[in-house]
Design a protein around this motif. Structure first.
Motif, PDB file in Angstrom:
ATOM      1  N   PRO A   1      45.689  19.468 -17.228  1.00  0.00           N
ATOM      2  CA  PRO A   1      45.856  20.392 -18.364  1.00  0.00           C
ATOM      3  C   PRO A   1      44.570  20.604 -19.164  1.00  0.00           C
ATOM      4  N   VAL A   2      43.783  19.550 -19.317  1.00  0.00           N
ATOM      5  CA  VAL A   2      42.520  19.695 -20.049  1.00  0.00           C
ATOM      6  C   VAL A   2      41.599  20.650 -19.303  1.00  0.00           C
ATOM      7  N   ALA A   3      41.505  20.498 -17.984  1.00  0.00           N
ATOM      8  CA  ALA A   3      40.660  21.388 -17.188  1.00  0.00           C
ATOM      9  C   ALA A   3      41.151  22.832 -17.280  1.00  0.00           C
ATOM     10  N   LEU A   4      42.459  23.035 -17.242  1.00  0.00           N
ATOM     11  CA  LEU A   4      42.999  24.391 -17.352  1.00  0.00           C
ATOM     12  C   LEU A   4      42.708  25.011 -18.715  1.00  0.00           C
ATOM     13  N   ILE A   5      42.808  24.222 -19.764  1.00  0.00           N
ATOM     14  CA  ILE A   5      42.499  24.726 -21.107  1.00  0.00           C
ATOM     15  C   ILE A   5      41.027  25.107 -21.194  1.00  0.00           C
ATOM     16  N   LEU A   6      40.154  24.278 -20.637  1.00  0.00           N
ATOM     17  CA  LEU A   6      38.722  24.590 -20.660  1.00  0.00           C
ATOM     18  C   LEU A   6      38.430  25.873 -19.901  1.00  0.00           C
ATOM     19  N   VAL A   7      39.095  26.084 -18.776  1.00  0.00           N
ATOM     20  CA  VAL A   7      38.905  27.320 -18.021  1.00  0.00           C
ATOM     21  C   VAL A   7      39.398  28.509 -18.835  1.00  0.00           C
ATOM     22  N   MET A   8      40.540  28.374 -19.496  1.00  0.00           N
ATOM     23  CA  MET A   8      41.100  29.484 -20.267  1.00  0.00           C
ATOM     24  C   MET A   8      40.214  29.878 -21.445  1.00  0.00           C
ATOM     25  N   ILE A   9      39.548  28.907 -22.067  1.00  0.00           N
ATOM     26  CA  ILE A   9      38.682  29.250 -23.198  1.00  0.00           C
ATOM     27  C   ILE A   9      37.275  29.615 -22.745  1.00  0.00           C
ATOM     28  N   GLY A  10      37.039  29.514 -21.432  1.00  0.00           N
ATOM     29  CA  GLY A  10      35.749  29.929 -20.900  1.00  0.00           C
ATOM     30  C   GLY A  10      34.634  28.928 -21.070  1.00  0.00           C
ATOM     31  N   TRP A  11      34.977  27.671 -21.129  1.00  0.00           N
ATOM     32  CA  TRP A  11      33.936  26.658 -21.259  1.00  0.00           C
ATOM     33  C   TRP A  11      33.941  25.753 -20.060  1.00  0.00           C
ATOM     34  N   PRO A  12      32.885  25.384 -19.452  1.00  0.00           N
ATOM     35  CA  PRO A  12      31.576  25.993 -19.672  1.00  0.00           C
ATOM     36  C   PRO A  12      31.520  27.344 -18.999  1.00  0.00           C
ATOM     37  N   SER A  13      30.791  28.249 -19.581  1.00  0.00           N
ATOM     38  CA  SER A  13      30.680  29.589 -19.017  1.00  0.00           C
ATOM     39  C   SER A  13      29.318  29.743 -18.360  1.00  0.00           C
ATOM     40  N   ALA A  14      29.120  30.876 -17.754  1.00  0.00           N
ATOM     41  CA  ALA A  14      27.831  31.138 -17.121  1.00  0.00           C
ATOM     42  C   ALA A  14      26.728  31.243 -18.166  1.00  0.00           C
ATOM     43  N   ASP A  15      27.113  31.430 -19.422  1.00  0.00           N
ATOM     44  CA  ASP A  15      26.131  31.537 -20.490  1.00  0.00           C
ATOM     45  C   ASP A  15      25.679  30.183 -21.028  1.00  0.00           C
ATOM     46  N   SER A  16      26.315  29.105 -20.583  1.00  0.00           N
ATOM     47  CA  SER A  16      25.938  27.785 -21.081  1.00  0.00           C
ATOM     48  C   SER A  16      24.737  27.265 -20.309  1.00  0.00           C
ATOM     49  N   ALA A  17      24.081  26.284 -20.850  1.00  0.00           N
ATOM     50  CA  ALA A  17      22.894  25.724 -20.207  1.00  0.00           C
ATOM     51  C   ALA A  17      23.260  24.841 -19.020  1.00  0.00           C
ATOM     52  N   ALA A  18      24.452  24.268 -19.019  1.00  0.00           N
ATOM     53  CA  ALA A  18      24.870  23.385 -17.946  1.00  0.00           C
ATOM     54  C   ALA A  18      25.247  24.195 -16.707  1.00  0.00           C
ATOM     55  N   PRO A  19      24.880  23.689 -15.524  1.00  0.00           N
ATOM     56  CA  PRO A  19      25.283  24.405 -14.317  1.00  0.00           C
ATOM     57  C   PRO A  19      26.800  24.378 -14.164  1.00  0.00           C
ATOM     58  N   VAL A  20      27.358  25.461 -13.701  1.00  0.00           N
ATOM     59  CA  VAL A  20      28.805  25.581 -13.568  1.00  0.00           C
ATOM     60  C   VAL A  20      29.144  25.740 -12.102  1.00  0.00           C
ATOM     61  N   VAL A  21      30.126  24.995 -11.653  1.00  0.00           N
ATOM     62  CA  VAL A  21      30.578  25.091 -10.268  1.00  0.00           C
ATOM     63  C   VAL A  21      32.021  25.549 -10.288  1.00  0.00           C
ATOM     64  N   GLY A  22      32.381  26.468  -9.425  1.00  0.00           N
ATOM     65  CA  GLY A  22      33.778  26.869  -9.313  1.00  0.00           C
ATOM     66  C   GLY A  22      34.066  28.193  -9.969  1.00  0.00           C
ATOM     67  N   TRP A  23      34.093  28.247 -11.268  1.00  0.00           N
ATOM     68  CA  TRP A  23      34.498  29.465 -11.948  1.00  0.00           C
ATOM     69  C   TRP A  23      33.309  30.230 -12.528  1.00  0.00           C
ATOM     70  N   ALA A  24      32.128  29.940 -12.072  1.00  0.00           N
ATOM     71  CA  ALA A  24      30.939  30.621 -12.599  1.00  0.00           C
ATOM     72  C   ALA A  24      30.961  32.121 -12.348  1.00  0.00           C
ATOM     73  N   HIS A  25      31.674  32.544 -11.320  1.00  0.00           N
ATOM     74  CA  HIS A  25      31.714  33.961 -10.984  1.00  0.00           C
ATOM     75  C   HIS A  25      33.046  34.602 -11.357  1.00  0.00           C
ATOM     76  N   ALA A  26      33.908  33.859 -12.031  1.00  0.00           N
ATOM     77  CA  ALA A  26      35.235  34.371 -12.392  1.00  0.00           C
ATOM     78  C   ALA A  26      35.139  35.381 -13.537  1.00  0.00           C
ATOM     79  N   VAL A  27      36.161  36.204 -13.630  1.00  0.00           N
ATOM     80  CA  VAL A  27      36.249  37.165 -14.732  1.00  0.00           C
ATOM     81  C   VAL A  27      36.276  36.384 -16.045  1.00  0.00           C
TER      82      VAL A  27
END
Length: 90
Positions: free
Chosen positions: A15-41
């Protein structure tokens, strides 16, 4: 780790991971590399500044194959910052 501990971890982590995805964190705009949803809408519409940054970060992606770049492109077109080439059929 016992099976019960693994189960508890999953009950909390998923659930925590799903909430983070829903709020868009981390996003492609963050400094941390993102794996998985970096290309998602994105969860919400980009601002013009965010769209510029997303286009920079996804410069090697095709707007057809990368929903995030397409969303950024749409914002920039709507704002008049990008004028699509009519010969390309956008």
């Amino acid at each position: 780790m016992t099976w019960a501990q693994w189960g508890l971890l999953l009950v909390i982590a998923v659930p925590v991971a799903l909430i983070l995805v829903m709020i868009g964190w981390p996003s492609a705009d963050s400094a941390a590399p993102v794996v998985g949803w970096a290309h998602a809408v994105p969860v919400r519409r980009f601002t013009v500044t965010e769209a510029h940054r997303a286009m920079q970060l996804h410069r090697e992606c095709s707007a057809i194959d990368c929903p995030r770049k397409e969303a950024a492109r749409a914002v920039l077109v709507a704002a008049g910052r990008v004028v699509p080439d009519p010969r390309r059929g956008y």
